[in-house]
Write a protein that holds these residues in place. Sequence first.
Motif, PDB file in Angstrom:
ATOM      1  N   PHE A 143     -28.903  56.477-111.308  1.00 44.68           N
ATOM      2  CA  PHE A 143     -29.913  56.946-110.357  1.00 44.68           C
ATOM      3  C   PHE A 143     -31.241  56.212-110.541  1.00 44.68           C
ATOM      4  O   PHE A 143     -31.922  55.911-109.562  1.00 44.68           O
ATOM      5  N   LEU A 144     -31.610  55.912-111.765  1.00 47.02           N
ATOM      6  CA  LEU A 144     -32.856  55.173-111.990  1.00 47.02           C
ATOM      7  C   LEU A 144     -32.756  53.751-111.435  1.00 47.02           C
ATOM      8  O   LEU A 144     -33.752  53.204-110.958  1.00 47.02           O
ATOM      9  N   GLN A 145     -31.574  53.162-111.466  1.00 42.90           N
ATOM     10  CA  GLN A 145     -31.396  51.847-110.827  1.00 42.90           C
ATOM     11  C   GLN A 145     -31.612  51.956-109.321  1.00 42.90           C
ATOM     12  O   GLN A 145     -32.216  51.083-108.711  1.00 42.90           O
ATOM     13  N   THR A 146     -31.135  53.049-108.717  1.00 42.77           N
ATOM     14  CA  THR A 146     -31.342  53.274-107.285  1.00 42.77           C
ATOM     15  C   THR A 146     -32.824  53.499-106.995  1.00 42.77           C
ATOM     16  O   THR A 146     -33.363  52.962-106.029  1.00 42.77           O
ATOM     17  N   ALA A 147     -33.485  54.291-107.821  1.00 39.98           N
ATOM     18  CA  ALA A 147     -34.909  54.579-107.628  1.00 39.98           C
ATOM     19  C   ALA A 147     -35.738  53.304-107.718  1.00 39.98           C
ATOM     20  O   ALA A 147     -36.729  53.150-107.006  1.00 39.98           O
ATOM     21  N   TYR A 199     -45.099  58.416-106.780  1.00 42.81           N
ATOM     22  CA  TYR A 199     -43.673  58.676-106.594  1.00 42.81           C
ATOM     23  C   TYR A 199     -43.148  59.581-107.700  1.00 42.81           C
ATOM     24  O   TYR A 199     -43.485  59.403-108.872  1.00 42.81           O
ATOM     25  N   VAL A 200     -42.312  60.530-107.303  1.00 44.38           N
ATOM     26  CA  VAL A 200     -41.693  61.455-108.245  1.00 44.38           C
ATOM     27  C   VAL A 200     -40.182  61.289-108.131  1.00 44.38           C
ATOM     28  O   VAL A 200     -39.615  61.451-107.053  1.00 44.38           O
ATOM     29  N   ILE A 201     -39.559  60.950-109.241  1.00 53.34           N
ATOM     30  CA  ILE A 201     -38.109  60.811-109.309  1.00 53.34           C
ATOM     31  C   ILE A 201     -37.572  62.089-109.929  1.00 53.34           C
ATOM     32  O   ILE A 201     -37.973  62.461-111.031  1.00 53.34           O
ATOM     33  N   VAL A 202     -36.684  62.784-109.218  1.00 54.89           N
ATOM     34  CA  VAL A 202     -36.132  64.052-109.708  1.00 54.89           C
ATOM     35  C   VAL A 202     -34.632  63.877-109.909  1.00 54.89           C
ATOM     36  O   VAL A 202     -33.896  63.643-108.947  1.00 54.89           O
ATOM     37  N   LEU A 203     -34.180  63.996-111.152  1.00 53.96           N
ATOM     38  CA  LEU A 203     -32.752  63.953-111.438  1.00 53.96           C
ATOM     39  C   LEU A 203     -32.199  65.360-111.367  1.00 53.96           C
ATOM     40  O   LEU A 203     -32.757  66.281-111.961  1.00 53.96           O
ATOM     41  N   ASP A 206     -29.563  61.433-102.969  1.00 51.10           N
ATOM     42  CA  ASP A 206     -28.125  61.265-103.156  1.00 51.10           C
ATOM     43  C   ASP A 206     -27.666  62.359-104.119  1.00 51.10           C
ATOM     44  O   ASP A 206     -28.479  63.149-104.583  1.00 51.10           O
ATOM     45  N   PRO A 207     -26.370  62.463-104.409  1.00 52.90           N
ATOM     46  CA  PRO A 207     -25.899  63.560-105.262  1.00 52.90           C
ATOM     47  C   PRO A 207     -26.492  63.598-106.668  1.00 52.90           C
ATOM     48  O   PRO A 207     -26.507  64.644-107.311  1.00 52.90           O
ATOM     49  N   LEU A 208     -27.018  62.473-107.153  1.00 54.48           N
ATOM     50  CA  LEU A 208     -27.581  62.437-108.504  1.00 54.48           C
ATOM     51  C   LEU A 208     -29.036  62.883-108.573  1.00 54.48           C
ATOM     52  O   LEU A 208     -29.510  63.279-109.626  1.00 54.48           O
ATOM     53  N   GLY A 209     -29.767  62.806-107.450  1.00 46.92           N
ATOM     54  CA  GLY A 209     -31.173  63.199-107.473  1.00 46.92           C
ATOM     55  C   GLY A 209     -31.905  62.779-106.216  1.00 46.92           C
ATOM     56  O   GLY A 209     -31.306  62.352-105.234  1.00 46.92           O
ATOM     57  N   THR A 210     -33.233  62.887-106.286  1.00 46.14           N
ATOM     58  CA  THR A 210     -34.085  62.566-105.138  1.00 46.14           C
ATOM     59  C   THR A 210     -35.308  61.775-105.590  1.00 46.14           C
ATOM     60  O   THR A 210     -35.706  61.834-106.752  1.00 46.14           O
ATOM     61  N   VAL A 211     -35.894  61.046-104.648  1.00 45.91           N
ATOM     62  CA  VAL A 211     -37.150  60.331-104.886  1.00 45.91           C
ATOM     63  C   VAL A 211     -38.133  60.808-103.826  1.00 45.91           C
ATOM     64  O   VAL A 211     -37.809  60.852-102.640  1.00 45.91           O
ATOM     65  N   TRP A 212     -39.348  61.182-104.251  1.00 46.34           N
ATOM     66  CA  TRP A 212     -40.374  61.747-103.371  1.00 46.34           C
ATOM     67  C   TRP A 212     -41.624  60.888-103.417  1.00 46.34           C
ATOM     68  O   TRP A 212     -41.966  60.350-104.462  1.00 46.34           O
ATOM     69  N   ARG A 213     -42.333  60.797-102.291  1.00 39.40           N
ATOM     70  CA  ARG A 213     -43.603  60.077-102.232  1.00 39.40           C
ATOM     71  C   ARG A 213     -44.698  61.082-101.947  1.00 39.40           C
ATOM     72  O   ARG A 213     -44.629  61.839-100.980  1.00 39.40           O
ATOM     73  N   ARG A 214     -45.718  61.062-102.779  1.00 40.19           N
ATOM     74  CA  ARG A 214     -46.882  61.914-102.551  1.00 40.19           C
ATOM     75  C   ARG A 214     -47.900  61.142-101.721  1.00 40.19           C
ATOM     76  O   ARG A 214     -48.009  59.914-101.847  1.00 40.19           O
TER      77      ARG A 214
END
Length: 147
Positions: A56-60, A117-121, A136-144
């Motif tokens: 997931f961090l590679q995707t983020a 940016y907040v990466i949530v696993l 995606d199923p592993l987590g989300t990425v958010w932009r403030r």
Amino acid sequence: MTRFPRPRVRLFALLVGAIFMTLMSVRKLSPFRDLLHLPATPFDRGDPAAAAAFLFLQTAERVIPPGETATVMTEPRDAARESSLFGLSIALIPGRRLLPSAQWSVFTPELSAEVRYVIVLGPRPATEPGSLVHADPLGTVWRRERR
């Protein structure tokens, strides 16, 4: 006077010992089907949670623009896990300024409040930390939004 065994007996004993040691080491290998392909992450054959975080961090890394600030959180929140994920994120998301959401198993809200940016696993958080950029199923990425 001690007599040594004949060379053929010695050779046979060494051969039996080598076969035994080889069989003992082969027994410890991963299943044959796993040896035929490379793992996707360094953690595939050991820690499934770390393997998922790695992927997931590679995707983020592809979603967050270079030069931006980011932090990694878990859902549900876990300060110990977030502390270790911070180090992994530094390695996997280069070119961004990463701030810890937890350090030494203690939450650091003053640092994580500064990021864009907040990466949530894990599952989607109950309180959304910004606008959704990736899921995606592993987590989300958010932009403030900028303040």
